[in-house]
Scaffold this motif. Sequence first.
Motif, PDB file in Angstrom:
ATOM      1  N   MET A   1       0.851  -1.186   0.000  1.00 13.08           N
ATOM      2  CA  MET A   1       0.000   0.000   0.000  1.00 13.08           C
ATOM      3  C   MET A   1       0.893   1.244   0.000  1.00 13.08           C
ATOM      4  N   THR A   2       0.610   2.183  -0.894  1.00 15.29           N
ATOM      5  CA  THR A   2       1.416   3.397  -0.990  1.00 15.29           C
ATOM      6  C   THR A   2       1.206   4.268   0.249  1.00 15.29           C
ATOM      7  N   VAL A   3       2.151   5.184   0.467  1.00 16.01           N
ATOM      8  CA  VAL A   3       2.069   6.077   1.621  1.00 16.01           C
ATOM      9  C   VAL A   3       0.796   6.917   1.546  1.00 16.01           C
ATOM     10  N   PHE A   4       0.453   7.399   0.346  1.00 16.23           N
ATOM     11  CA  PHE A   4      -0.743   8.216   0.184  1.00 16.23           C
ATOM     12  C   PHE A   4      -1.997   7.440   0.571  1.00 16.23           C
ATOM     13  N   ARG A   5      -2.086   6.176   0.153  1.00 17.87           N
ATOM     14  CA  ARG A   5      -3.243   5.347   0.500  1.00 17.87           C
ATOM     15  C   ARG A   5      -3.254   5.045   1.993  1.00 17.87           C
ATOM     16  N   GLN A   6      -2.075   4.881   2.598  1.00 20.41           N
ATOM     17  CA  GLN A   6      -2.021   4.662   4.046  1.00 20.41           C
ATOM     18  C   GLN A   6      -2.529   5.883   4.804  1.00 20.41           C
ATOM     19  N   VAL A   7      -2.138   7.076   4.339  1.00 18.20           N
ATOM     20  CA  VAL A   7      -2.584   8.315   4.981  1.00 18.20           C
ATOM     21  C   VAL A   7      -4.100   8.437   4.879  1.00 18.20           C
ATOM     22  N   ARG A   8      -4.668   8.021   3.742  1.00 17.21           N
ATOM     23  CA  ARG A   8      -6.113   8.148   3.514  1.00 17.21           C
ATOM     24  C   ARG A   8      -6.926   7.048   4.187  1.00 17.21           C
ATOM     25  N   ALA A   9      -6.288   6.044   4.759  1.00 16.29           N
ATOM     26  CA  ALA A   9      -7.019   4.972   5.434  1.00 16.29           C
ATOM     27  C   ALA A   9      -7.780   5.564   6.629  1.00 16.29           C
ATOM     28  N   THR A  10      -9.010   5.104   6.817  1.00 13.57           N
ATOM     29  CA  THR A  10      -9.888   5.648   7.856  1.00 13.57           C
ATOM     30  C   THR A  10      -9.241   5.670   9.245  1.00 13.57           C
ATOM     31  N   PRO A  11      -8.583   4.594   9.705  1.00 14.37           N
ATOM     32  CA  PRO A  11      -7.988   4.642  11.037  1.00 14.37           C
ATOM     33  C   PRO A  11      -6.928   5.740  11.166  1.00 14.37           C
ATOM     34  N   ASN A  12      -6.145   5.934  10.106  1.00 10.42           N
ATOM     35  CA  ASN A  12      -5.099   6.959  10.153  1.00 10.42           C
ATOM     36  C   ASN A  12      -5.701   8.364  10.113  1.00 10.42           C
ATOM     37  N   LEU A  13      -6.801   8.537   9.398  1.00  9.35           N
ATOM     38  CA  LEU A  13      -7.498   9.827   9.396  1.00  9.35           C
ATOM     39  C   LEU A  13      -8.037  10.132  10.793  1.00  9.35           C
ATOM     40  N   LEU A  14      -8.556   9.113  11.482  1.00 11.71           N
ATOM     41  CA  LEU A  14      -9.046   9.308  12.857  1.00 11.71           C
ATOM     42  C   LEU A  14      -7.895   9.675  13.800  1.00 11.71           C
ATOM     43  N   THR A  15      -6.749   9.049  13.597  1.00 14.78           N
ATOM     44  CA  THR A  15      -5.578   9.384  14.411  1.00 14.78           C
ATOM     45  C   THR A  15      -5.159  10.828  14.157  1.00 14.78           C
ATOM     46  N   MET A  16      -5.241  11.253  12.909  1.00 15.75           N
ATOM     47  CA  MET A  16      -4.879  12.639  12.582  1.00 15.75           C
ATOM     48  C   MET A  16      -5.870  13.648  13.171  1.00 15.75           C
ATOM     49  N   VAL A  17      -7.132  13.228  13.325  1.00 19.65           N
ATOM     50  CA  VAL A  17      -8.108  14.088  14.018  1.00 19.65           C
ATOM     51  C   VAL A  17      -7.622  14.354  15.437  1.00 19.65           C
ATOM     52  N   ARG A  18      -7.115  13.320  16.084  1.00 18.55           N
ATOM     53  CA  ARG A  18      -6.581  13.445  17.444  1.00 18.55           C
ATOM     54  C   ARG A  18      -5.410  14.431  17.468  1.00 18.55           C
ATOM     55  N   LEU A  19      -4.518  14.302  16.510  1.00 15.47           N
ATOM     56  CA  LEU A  19      -3.373  15.218  16.443  1.00 15.47           C
ATOM     57  C   LEU A  19      -3.816  16.644  16.131  1.00 15.47           C
ATOM     58  N   PHE A  20      -4.816  16.780  15.245  1.00 14.19           N
ATOM     59  CA  PHE A  20      -5.321  18.096  14.868  1.00 14.19           C
ATOM     60  C   PHE A  20      -6.027  18.776  16.045  1.00 14.19           C
ATOM     61  N   ALA A  21      -6.724  18.001  16.878  1.00 12.50           N
ATOM     62  CA  ALA A  21      -7.460  18.560  18.017  1.00 12.50           C
ATOM     63  C   ALA A  21      -6.534  19.041  19.137  1.00 12.50           C
ATOM     64  N   LEU A  22      -5.329  18.495  19.199  1.00 11.46           N
ATOM     65  CA  LEU A  22      -4.430  18.763  20.324  1.00 11.46           C
ATOM     66  C   LEU A  22      -4.115  20.246  20.540  1.00 11.46           C
ATOM     67  N   PRO A  23      -3.684  21.015  19.527  1.00 12.50           N
ATOM     68  CA  PRO A  23      -3.378  22.421  19.806  1.00 12.50           C
ATOM     69  C   PRO A  23      -4.595  23.208  20.282  1.00 12.50           C
ATOM     70  N   PHE A  24      -5.774  22.877  19.771  1.00 12.58           N
ATOM     71  CA  PHE A  24      -6.993  23.570  20.195  1.00 12.58           C
ATOM     72  C   PHE A  24      -7.340  23.204  21.638  1.00 12.58           C
ATOM     73  N   LEU A  25      -7.096  21.956  21.989  1.00 10.53           N
ATOM     74  CA  LEU A  25      -7.300  21.514  23.368  1.00 10.53           C
ATOM     75  C   LEU A  25      -6.398  22.295  24.320  1.00 10.53           C
ATOM     76  N   VAL A  26      -5.143  22.460  23.945  1.00 11.53           N
ATOM     77  CA  VAL A  26      -4.192  23.218  24.763  1.00 11.53           C
ATOM     78  C   VAL A  26      -4.645  24.667  24.909  1.00 11.53           C
ATOM     79  N   ILE A  27      -5.059  25.272  23.808  1.00  5.21           N
ATOM     80  CA  ILE A  27      -5.509  26.672  23.843  1.00  5.21           C
ATOM     81  C   ILE A  27      -6.709  26.829  24.778  1.00  5.21           C
ATOM     82  N   GLU A  28      -7.656  25.918  24.696  1.00  3.02           N
ATOM     83  CA  GLU A  28      -8.855  26.008  25.550  1.00  3.02           C
ATOM     84  C   GLU A  28      -8.500  25.864  27.027  1.00  3.02           C
ATOM     85  N   ILE A  29      -7.560  24.981  27.346  1.00  2.00           N
ATOM     86  CA  ILE A  29      -7.130  24.824  28.741  1.00  2.00           C
ATOM     87  C   ILE A  29      -6.443  26.101  29.215  1.00  2.00           C
ATOM     88  N   LEU A  30      -5.533  26.624  28.418  1.00  2.00           N
ATOM     89  CA  LEU A  30      -4.804  27.835  28.816  1.00  2.00           C
ATOM     90  C   LEU A  30      -5.731  29.046  28.955  1.00  2.00           C
TER      91      LEU A  30
END
Length: 194
Positions: A1-30
Amino acid sequence: MTVFRQVRATPNLLTMVRLFALPFLVIEILDNHWKMAFLLLWIAGTSDAFDGIAARRLGQATRLGQYLDPIADKLLLSTLFMVLTHVGLIPRYVTVLVFSRDLGILLICTLLYVTNVLRDFPPSWLGKWNTAVQIVVVLTIMTGQVVHIPGLERAVWLLLRFIAVLAPMSAAQYAWITMRKVQTQGSEIAASAP
């Protein structure tokens, strides 16, 4: 499976949601916006639960996901420990012990991996307990900022003391297991040499 297809896999997209939410989570706490921070934490936690389910059900387990998921988990927990320490909800010494453990394990694993001495680093049972207690303490602290529950502060205090003991113990166990693996592998190589 190519890297692009791996990035587009649903589980990896969900993991990226977690990474994307992190800076906003920090801002809200601060900014002391605890309800929004709590919501973002639950979104991150839910994405963590569903990425594993999606990988199994959809047959989309990828090599990228094997590395990305634990990195996202560790980044989320470590960042929350730092931010919650900054706002005075976790004592500095607990965060120092947690980071020292993680940094020590990371350095040892990297060194052994780069030198081709060892390639497999499964978590120890104490390490799993350590992570589980860290997750519970973060959830408990965040819950306490949104809802008043009698006895919650005492529970957090006990959990933090438990982490202060568990972090160095799990680091020692991991070092012991890794040392034994390296010795066993060295003995097998020596025995097979002509």
